[in-house]
Design an enzyme around this catalytic site. Sequence first.
Site, PDB file in Angstrom:
ATOM      1  N   ASN A  58      -2.253   3.215 -18.739  1.00 18.61           N
ATOM      2  CA  ASN A  58      -2.872   2.345 -17.744  1.00 18.61           C
ATOM      3  C   ASN A  58      -2.099   1.027 -17.701  1.00 18.61           C
ATOM      4  O   ASN A  58      -1.749   0.470 -18.752  1.00 18.61           O
ATOM      5  CB  ASN A  58      -4.334   2.072 -18.107  1.00 18.61           C
ATOM      6  CG  ASN A  58      -5.186   3.323 -18.036  1.00 18.61           C
ATOM      7  OD1 ASN A  58      -4.942   4.199 -17.207  1.00 18.61           O
ATOM      8  ND2 ASN A  58      -6.172   3.425 -18.912  1.00 18.61           N
ATOM      9  N   HIS A  95       0.169   0.960 -24.772  1.00 20.38           N
ATOM     10  CA  HIS A  95      -0.343   2.150 -25.453  1.00 20.38           C
ATOM     11  C   HIS A  95      -0.465   3.290 -24.460  1.00 20.38           C
ATOM     12  O   HIS A  95      -0.639   3.071 -23.262  1.00 20.38           O
ATOM     13  CB  HIS A  95      -1.721   1.877 -26.090  1.00 20.38           C
ATOM     14  CG  HIS A  95      -2.752   1.451 -25.095  1.00 20.38           C
ATOM     15  ND1 HIS A  95      -2.840   0.145 -24.642  1.00 20.38           N
ATOM     16  CD2 HIS A  95      -3.722   2.141 -24.439  1.00 20.38           C
ATOM     17  CE1 HIS A  95      -3.825   0.054 -23.769  1.00 20.38           C
ATOM     18  NE2 HIS A  95      -4.373   1.261 -23.615  1.00 20.38           N
TER      19      HIS A  95
HETATM   20  P1  5GP Z   1      -7.050   0.898 -21.888  1.00 17.62           P
HETATM   21  O1  5GP Z   1      -8.373   0.829 -21.177  1.00 17.62           O
HETATM   22  O2  5GP Z   1      -6.507  -0.487 -22.159  1.00 17.62           O
HETATM   23  O3  5GP Z   1      -6.035   1.805 -21.253  1.00 17.62           O
HETATM   24  O4  5GP Z   1      -7.344   1.582 -23.276  1.00 17.62           O
HETATM   25  C1  5GP Z   1      -7.909   0.928 -24.362  1.00 17.62           C
HETATM   26  C2  5GP Z   1      -8.595   1.979 -25.197  1.00 17.62           C
HETATM   27  O5  5GP Z   1      -8.807   1.450 -26.486  1.00 17.62           O
HETATM   28  C3  5GP Z   1      -9.956   2.419 -24.653  1.00 17.62           C
HETATM   29  O6  5GP Z   1      -9.947   3.810 -24.404  1.00 17.62           O
HETATM   30  C4  5GP Z   1     -10.930   2.034 -25.764  1.00 17.62           C
HETATM   31  O7  5GP Z   1     -11.966   2.980 -25.948  1.00 17.62           O
HETATM   32  C5  5GP Z   1     -10.028   1.940 -26.978  1.00 17.62           C
HETATM   33  N1  5GP Z   1     -10.495   1.000 -27.970  1.00 17.62           N
HETATM   34  C6  5GP Z   1     -10.897  -0.284 -27.746  1.00 17.62           C
HETATM   35  N2  5GP Z   1     -11.263  -0.866 -28.900  1.00 17.62           N
HETATM   36  C7  5GP Z   1     -11.096   0.061 -29.877  1.00 17.62           C
HETATM   37  C8  5GP Z   1     -11.313   0.044 -31.286  1.00 17.62           C
HETATM   38  O8  5GP Z   1     -11.753  -0.929 -31.891  1.00 17.62           O
HETATM   39  N3  5GP Z   1     -11.022   1.185 -31.962  1.00 17.62           N
HETATM   40  C9  5GP Z   1     -10.530   2.302 -31.350  1.00 17.62           C
HETATM   41  N4  5GP Z   1     -10.267   3.375 -32.118  1.00 17.62           N
HETATM   42  N5  5GP Z   1     -10.310   2.355 -30.006  1.00 17.62           N
HETATM   43  C10 5GP Z   1     -10.593   1.249 -29.283  1.00 17.62           C
END
Ligand code: 5GP
Length: 120
Positions: free
Chosen positions: A91, A104
């Site tokens: 994303n 990521h």
């Molecule tokens: P984005 O929305 O930025 O593409 O993805 C971020 C991801 O990180 C989300 O899917 C969210 O669930 C995950 N995430 C956020 N905080 C944490 C955390 O503290 N631990 C883990 N394992 N995943 C997290």
Amino acid sequence: MASPGAEPSIFSRIAAREIPATIVAETDHIIAFNDIAPQAPVHVVVTTKTEQYQNVGQLAAADPALLAELVAVAERVALEHCDGEYRLIFNTGASAGQTVFHVHAHVLGGVLEEGTLAAH
Ligand code: 5GP
């Protein structure tokens, strides 16, 4: 790039073992862990240990070898957890669903719906 004095990102804190996570793969430069809010039977976040790059475009432009290493780790995770069949999502930007501005990929696997990009 994180500004000087900024707090480490949540993913840097996971890599530093300050925040618990189920880590499924790690190299000198990359770490992979189960997403806290899985959107598929297999949902693993694969990220760089450096938080220098906010998104995949920046990473590809600045350090393609590091991007290739991230993809190689994603492939290995998928081979181990979902028979090497997976969706790889980066994303970029809030309107595309990015919430953590530390580059990521999401490895999504298991049984995914055909004809959609979302996991469910
Ligand atoms: P984005 O929305 O930025 O593409 O993805 C971020 C991801 O990180 C989300 O899917 C969210 O669930 C995950 N995430 C956020 N905080 C944490 C955390 O503290 N631990 C883990 N394992 N995943 C997290």
